[in-house]
Design an enzyme around this catalytic site. Structure first.
Site, PDB file in Angstrom:
ATOM      1  N   CYS A  99      11.269 -54.970 -26.355  1.00  0.00           N
ATOM      2  CA  CYS A  99      12.611 -54.904 -26.900  1.00  0.00           C
ATOM      3  C   CYS A  99      12.724 -54.046 -28.143  1.00  0.00           C
ATOM      4  O   CYS A  99      13.782 -53.971 -28.732  1.00  0.00           O
ATOM      5  CB  CYS A  99      13.103 -56.319 -27.189  1.00  0.00           C
ATOM      6  SG  CYS A  99      11.873 -57.362 -27.928  1.00  0.00           S
TER       7      CYS A  99
HETATM    8  C1  SAM Z   1       8.141 -59.272 -25.651  1.00  0.00           C
HETATM    9  S1  SAM Z   1       6.515 -59.158 -25.029  1.00  0.00           S
HETATM   10  C2  SAM Z   1       6.558 -60.291 -23.701  1.00  0.00           C
HETATM   11  C3  SAM Z   1       6.336 -61.734 -24.042  1.00  0.00           C
HETATM   12  C4  SAM Z   1       6.092 -62.584 -22.831  1.00  0.00           C
HETATM   13  N1  SAM Z   1       7.060 -62.381 -21.782  1.00  0.00           N
HETATM   14  C5  SAM Z   1       6.003 -64.079 -23.138  1.00  0.00           C
HETATM   15  O1  SAM Z   1       6.538 -64.846 -22.362  1.00  0.00           O
HETATM   16  O2  SAM Z   1       5.384 -64.477 -24.098  1.00  0.00           O
HETATM   17  C6  SAM Z   1       6.537 -57.620 -24.170  1.00  0.00           C
HETATM   18  C7  SAM Z   1       5.218 -57.266 -23.517  1.00  0.00           C
HETATM   19  O3  SAM Z   1       5.426 -56.146 -22.668  1.00  0.00           O
HETATM   20  C8  SAM Z   1       4.241 -55.368 -22.648  1.00  0.00           C
HETATM   21  N2  SAM Z   1       4.639 -54.034 -22.155  1.00  0.00           N
HETATM   22  C9  SAM Z   1       5.423 -53.116 -22.766  1.00  0.00           C
HETATM   23  N3  SAM Z   1       5.653 -52.065 -21.955  1.00  0.00           N
HETATM   24  C10 SAM Z   1       4.985 -52.316 -20.808  1.00  0.00           C
HETATM   25  C11 SAM Z   1       4.858 -51.624 -19.572  1.00  0.00           C
HETATM   26  N4  SAM Z   1       5.462 -50.456 -19.383  1.00  0.00           N
HETATM   27  N5  SAM Z   1       4.111 -52.180 -18.598  1.00  0.00           N
HETATM   28  C12 SAM Z   1       3.489 -53.366 -18.799  1.00  0.00           C
HETATM   29  N6  SAM Z   1       3.593 -54.078 -19.938  1.00  0.00           N
HETATM   30  C13 SAM Z   1       4.335 -53.569 -20.926  1.00  0.00           C
HETATM   31  C14 SAM Z   1       3.742 -55.423 -24.064  1.00  0.00           C
HETATM   32  O4  SAM Z   1       2.355 -55.178 -24.105  1.00  0.00           O
HETATM   33  C15 SAM Z   1       4.114 -56.867 -24.465  1.00  0.00           C
HETATM   34  O5  SAM Z   1       3.029 -57.740 -24.280  1.00  0.00           O
END
Ligand code: SAM
Length: 370
Positions: free
Chosen positions: A97
């Site tokens: 985000c």
């Molecule tokens: C806001 S966190 C998610 C938190 C998680 N959903 C939870 O329940 O605790 C966003 C995550 O997306 C991952 N991320 C960002 N871009 C990504 C991509 N293109 N593909 C896979 N993971 C990604 C980041 O590494 C991060 O861990």
């Protein structure tokens, strides 16, 4: 029930759904969790060892087609690996985000990361799950990725795929989390199932509130070898600021005690602030270990929050294991990025207790994908 969690982080949402499933005597199988950070997938694996597949890879490697187009090779491979079409019951994800976050004033609203939001919708096209939950920051509503914005685009496309869709901004302090974090939730359920609006109504009727003392009161003097409990170190000027707050029984630092560059009118009042026992904390970010990053000073002690306290304020039970994190900074990022599990628990307890999940049938292929 079979779950796919994209952008899974350490698994905050997964944990919440697992807790809701347990409370409703339902078995949960994690078919796939994806995150491109190894720190995240290591933590996920440690906490959900029975997950069938945890992939350290970009979500775009699994779902790379345009909305409404035929499944690509990669998408057909993903779908085949996960079983028959409709074999996934629940699709959840919290795309990153930073692009929309209010905490990031310098990034424009039009940001490549915002497009990742629509990868969730693409995954729904391919997997035809019964329930889709997309979590994000409230500012996602102001996104203008296309002219339409990602939220409106997602809502429209999910509607075309025969989902009923509702989205709301929910403050987690109404879900029993001692924190005023606000999250945007898009919830879509297949037509004929519990309507998402009634899920949100159920959540609103069953408010639970806790203050900071409830969450971390017992941790004030916990010391030990666990890195989670190591008190953060502060520089002399911040130690002096904390001494002043305690001696003056104050919670906000006066302007003239702030660094010169923070004395302007634009400066956030909560910076260098002290937390109150009888209120929930402000949003926990990865900066929880420094009072210069927000209102993170302990209510009674001359220090900012420990990782253990921050994890508790994020709603994580003590058994959740963050010890795979390679550094303190990695652990702080993991905790700050996480979604409070209670969010998943609230939504899915409501769905499960409405009793209709069990009678959901496998979905027929939709016209777009047939
Ligand atoms: C806001 S966190 C998610 C938190 C998680 N959903 C939870 O329940 O605790 C966003 C995550 O997306 C991952 N991320 C960002 N871009 C990504 C991509 N293109 N593909 C896979 N993971 C990604 C980041 O590494 C991060 O861990």
């Amino acid at each position: 029930m079979r779950l796919v969690d994209l952008f899974a982080g350490c698994g905050g949402i997964t944990l919440g759904i697992a807790q809701a499933a347990l409370a409703n005597d339902l078995a949960l199988e994690i078919a796939l969790a994806v995150d491109f950070e190894a720190e995240a997938t290591d933590a996920y694996r440690r906490n959900f060892p029975s997950a069938q597949r945890i992939a350290t890879a970009p979500v775009e490697e699994f779902f790379d087609g345009a909305l409404g187009s035929e499944a690509t090779l990669a998408e057909r491979r993903t779908a085949n690996e996960l079983g028959e079409r409709g074999a996934i019951d629940i699709l959840v994800g919290g795309p990153p985000c930073q692009g929309h976050s209010n905490l990031n004033n310098h990034t424009r609203r039009v940001d490549e990361k915002n497009a990742l939001y629509l990868r969730m919708v693409r995954a729904a096209e391919i997997l035809a799950p019964k329930v889709v939950l997309i979590e994000n920051v409230p500012a996602v509503l102001r996104d203008r990725h296309d002219v339409e914005g990602v939220v409106a685009r997602a809502e429209r496309r999910l509607g075309e795929l025969d989902y009923r869709v509702e989205h709301r901004v929910v403050s987690v302090d109404s879900l029993g989390v001692a924190q005023t974090r606000r999250r945007h939730i898009m919830l879509a359920t297949k037509r004929g199932e519990v309507a998402p609006a009634s899920v949100f109504e159920h959540i609103e009727r069953n408010e639970i509130r806790h203050d900071l003392e409830w969450a971390i009161g017992d941790l004030a003097h916990v010391v030990g070898d666990d890195p989670r409990d190591r008190p953060p170190q502060a520089k002399a000027d911040n130690l002096e600021r904390m001494r002043w707050l305690l001696e003056n029984d104050a919670y906000d630092l006066p302007n003239d005690r702030r660094p010169k560059c923070h004395q302007g009118a634009h400066s956030y009042k909560s910076m260098y602030g002290r937390l109150r026992w009888d209120q929930p904390a402000q949003t926990i970010t990865s900066g929880f270990g420094s009072i210069g990053q927000g209102r993170y000073m302990h209510p009674d002690l001359r220090r900012a929050l420990t990782a253990h306290e921050a994890a508790r304020i994020q709603g994580f039970p003590d058994y959740f294991d963050f010890s795979t994190c390679s550094t303190r900074a990695a652990m702080a990022t993991m905790i700050g990025n996480a979604v409070p599990p209670q969010l998943g628990t609230a939504v899915f307890s409501s769905l499960f207790s409405a009793g209709s999940f069990a009678k959901m049938e496998s979905e027929e292929p939709t016209a777009a994908m047939a």
